[in-house]
Scaffold this active site. Structure first.
Site, PDB file in Angstrom:
ATOM      1  CG  ASP A 205      -1.953   0.999   1.284  1.00  0.00           C
ATOM      2  OD1 ASP A 205      -2.771   1.000   0.349  1.00  0.00           O
ATOM      3  OD2 ASP A 205      -2.003   1.800   2.241  1.00  0.00           O
ATOM      4  CD  GLU A 267      -2.075   2.452  -3.609  1.00  0.00           C
ATOM      5  OE1 GLU A 267      -3.134   3.026  -3.875  1.00  0.00           O
ATOM      6  OE2 GLU A 267      -1.494   2.611  -2.512  1.00  0.00           O
TER       7      GLU A 267
HETATM    8  C1  NOJ Z   1      -4.381   3.022  -0.773  1.00  0.00           C
HETATM    9  C2  NOJ Z   1      -5.504   2.056  -0.579  1.00  0.00           C
HETATM   10  O1  NOJ Z   1      -5.747   1.391  -1.785  1.00  0.00           O
HETATM   11  C3  NOJ Z   1      -6.682   2.880  -0.087  1.00  0.00           C
HETATM   12  O2  NOJ Z   1      -7.870   2.135  -0.087  1.00  0.00           O
HETATM   13  C4  NOJ Z   1      -6.358   3.405   1.268  1.00  0.00           C
HETATM   14  O3  NOJ Z   1      -7.393   4.256   1.729  1.00  0.00           O
HETATM   15  C5  NOJ Z   1      -5.055   4.196   1.259  1.00  0.00           C
HETATM   16  N1  NOJ Z   1      -4.030   3.566   0.502  1.00  0.00           N
HETATM   17  C6  NOJ Z   1      -4.531   4.385   2.665  1.00  0.00           C
HETATM   18  O4  NOJ Z   1      -4.079   3.162   3.164  1.00  0.00           O
END
Ligand code: NOJ
Length: 562
Positions: A205, A267
């Site tokens: 993440d 991500e």
């Molecule tokens: C990216 C995640 O995909 C999202 O859903 C989340 O709110 C944020 N990061 C914070 O962790």
């Protein structure tokens, strides 16, 4: 080739599938999907031809951000199940030749994580430095101008200790301090803990954001039109620091000690492909990095041609690109790209699944699930709730999987109210589409089978062929794909002899392709010099494969030791 075994990494050419666990299948009748539901759904994924499953957060959490606020990195959220359930899921997936990836959240914890609870106890607390603390600005107020993802100050004042702490997301998601070596050690242990249990890797993440500027400099104002801008600022100091690459080199060495090596999928929310390429390092950082410039490209031949071409130009030959178009934070591609139109959605699925690299599908993509209007009073996502910010309500893309054409979509036992409203399951459901050989689900299964045969186990070569402005024709390994992204018929030249399949169920695929191929409006046709499906199974060109479980042999054995 992989670090230790000399084998091709299993994710090259593979298909990953994101299961948003809370929305997948509710087996205990509490309105939320759970791990036992994921186990029950594995046969669907195996039938579809998926190689790996990415589970949205499974760790204990107060759910201010539905699991992205972790309160214990080594557990399972009780609402979703138990550690035993997770172990069983990894094993059950392995038996079906599928790997399991967990969602790892290293940028922040929940404010209810024991580290933070201890840290806010005093300025000398053992874990104080696990987080980013700063004194008020000289005249009072937050230490600098950084904003969180809701557009509010990214700093919250802690009365007890007289300092502000940093949170790039909600105030209940304090950012970890990656300048502290103890944070590195703690997270490394977390990786090992899960790899020892048999998970095959992690989706990381906020992979671009772990480090913040050590001097806490103000973010500069965003220039009008700069897509990187957020709430008027360019987050170049509050995030996107180059120091993060050291973390991934370290983790890559760590995962490389596993056999086969575990997978790090970032991500990487960056909008420049040059920056995206940096996350692969010199083949020593992330093995996969989400391609958001592709995700946010317009659904036109010009835009897709350009972003796909540039992706291959920017990435090293050994770097494996990712093609994904929906996830739990953005509008689903059936809506965003295709406005719910079937022909466009079928074309989008055809191009997504015939590009070289790794494909990541989001649950429901395979049946064309669209965004669902969730009335304000039923919205569950604090970060995007209407009125809080002008963001897209993420709940729209998180509604229950539509298994059956009934009231709660077969997601939960009858009479149970799902946590979010169910979309139009009468129009789109797995059960109905399984019965229809011309459905998007059938097409997707066909495409994934073709992908495994033709593009699996490799990063096939990609090249673009000449075509009109609204057509996109490309060679992907031995396949030549011709897509007509327009409302008009079109002709393309240069495709291969044999039509393997078309996104249009009406096309007679036995006709083959001449020197010039006629394409219908919003039609994509996959061609090849030798029909791979015919070759592999004896089924006719364009006919659907039987697709029974086990009909495709796994490329590499999967087991708990992985
Ligand atoms: C990216 C995640 O995909 C999202 O859903 C989340 O709110 C944020 N990061 C914070 O962790």
């Amino acid at each position: 080739m992989s670090e230790q075994t000399g084998e091709t990494p299993w994710w090259h050419g593979a298909v990953l599938y994101q299961v948003y666990v809370r929305s997948w299948r509710d087996t205990d009748g509490d309105g939320y999907g759970d791990l036992r539901g994921v186990i029950e759904g594995l046969d669907h994924l195996s039938w579809l031809g998926v190689d790996g499953v990415w589970l949205s957060p499974t760790m204990p959490s107060p759910d201010d951000d539905w699991g992205y606020d972790v309160s214990d990195y080594r557990g399972v959220h009780p609402e979703l199940g138990s550690l035993d359930d997770l172990d069983e899921l990894v094993e059950a997936a392995g038996r079906r030749a599928m790997r399991v990836l967990l969602d790892l959240v290293p940028n922040h914890t929940s404010s209810r994580h024991e580290w933070f609870i201890e840290a806010r106890g005093s300025r000398d607390a053992l874990h104080r430095d696990f987080y980013v603390w700063a004194d008020p600005a000289p005249g009072g107020g937050p230490p600098n101008n950084w904003l969180d993802h809701t557009g509010e100050a990214a700093w919250t004042f802690d009365e007890a200790t007289g300092q502000y702490y940093l949170h790039n997301f909600l105030p209940s998601q304090p950012d970890l301090n990656w300048w502290n070596p103890e944070v590195h050690a703690a997270l490394r242990e977390v990786l090992d803990f899960w790899l020892d249990r048999g998970v095959a890797g992690f989706r990381i993440d906020v992979a671009h954001g772990l480090y913040k500027d050590a001097r806490l400099r103000d973010d500069p104002p965003a220039v009008e039109g700069d897509r990187r801008g957020r709430y008027g600022l360019l987050p170049v100091y509050s995030s996107h620091r180059p120091d993060v690459h050291g973390v991934y080199r370290d983790w890559r060495a760590l995962v490389g000690r596993r056999a086969p090596p575990a997978l790090l999928l970032g991500e990487t929310w960056v909008l420049e492909l040059a920056e995206l390429a940096t996350f692969y390092g010199r083949g020593d950082e992330l093995q996969l990095a989400f391609n958001f410039p592709f995700v946010f490209a317009e659904f036109t031949a010009t835009a897709l041609r350009s972003v796909v071409g540039e992706t291959f130009a920017r990435l090293a030959d050994t770097a494996c690109p990712i093609w994904m178009a929906s996830n739990h934070d953005i509008s689903r591609f059936a809506t965003r790209w295709c406005q719910g139109d079937d022909a466009r959605t079928r074309l989008a699925m055809t191009v997504l699944t015939t590009l070289p690299g790794t494909v990541v599908l989001y649950y429901g993509d395979e049946i064309g699930m669209t965004d669902v209007d969730v009335p304000a009073e039923l919205q569950r996502d604090a970060m995007s709730r209407q009125g809080r910010s002008d963001r897209f309500s993420r709940d729209r893309a998180r509604t229950p999987m539509q298994w059956e054409p009934d009231a709660n979509g077969g997601f939960a036992p009858a009479g149970v109210q799902p946590w979010l409203p169910v979309g139009d399951s009468a129009a789109r459901s797995v059960a109905a589409q399984r019965r229809d050989p011309h459905s998007l689900l059938a097409l997707t299964q066909h495409l994934l089978r073709l992908r495994r045969l033709e593009l699996g186990g490799a990063i096939a070569a990609y090249s673009e062929l000449p075509a009109g402005r609204d057509q996109w024709v490309y060679r992907s390994g031995r396949l030549v794909v011709a897509a007509n992204l327009s409302d008009h018929q079109a002709q393309v030249a240069g495709v291969a002899r044999c039509v393997v399949l078309s996104s249009d169920p009406e096309r007679d695929v036995t006709e083959g392709a001449g020197d010039v191929l006629d394409l219908g409006a919003w039609e994509a046709v996959v061609t090849c010099d030798v029909d791979p499906l015919l070759h592999a199974s004896g089924s006719g060109a364009g006919t659907l494969p039987s697709g029974t479980e086990g009909s495709i042999s796994p490329r590499t054995p999967v087991g708990k030791e992985n």
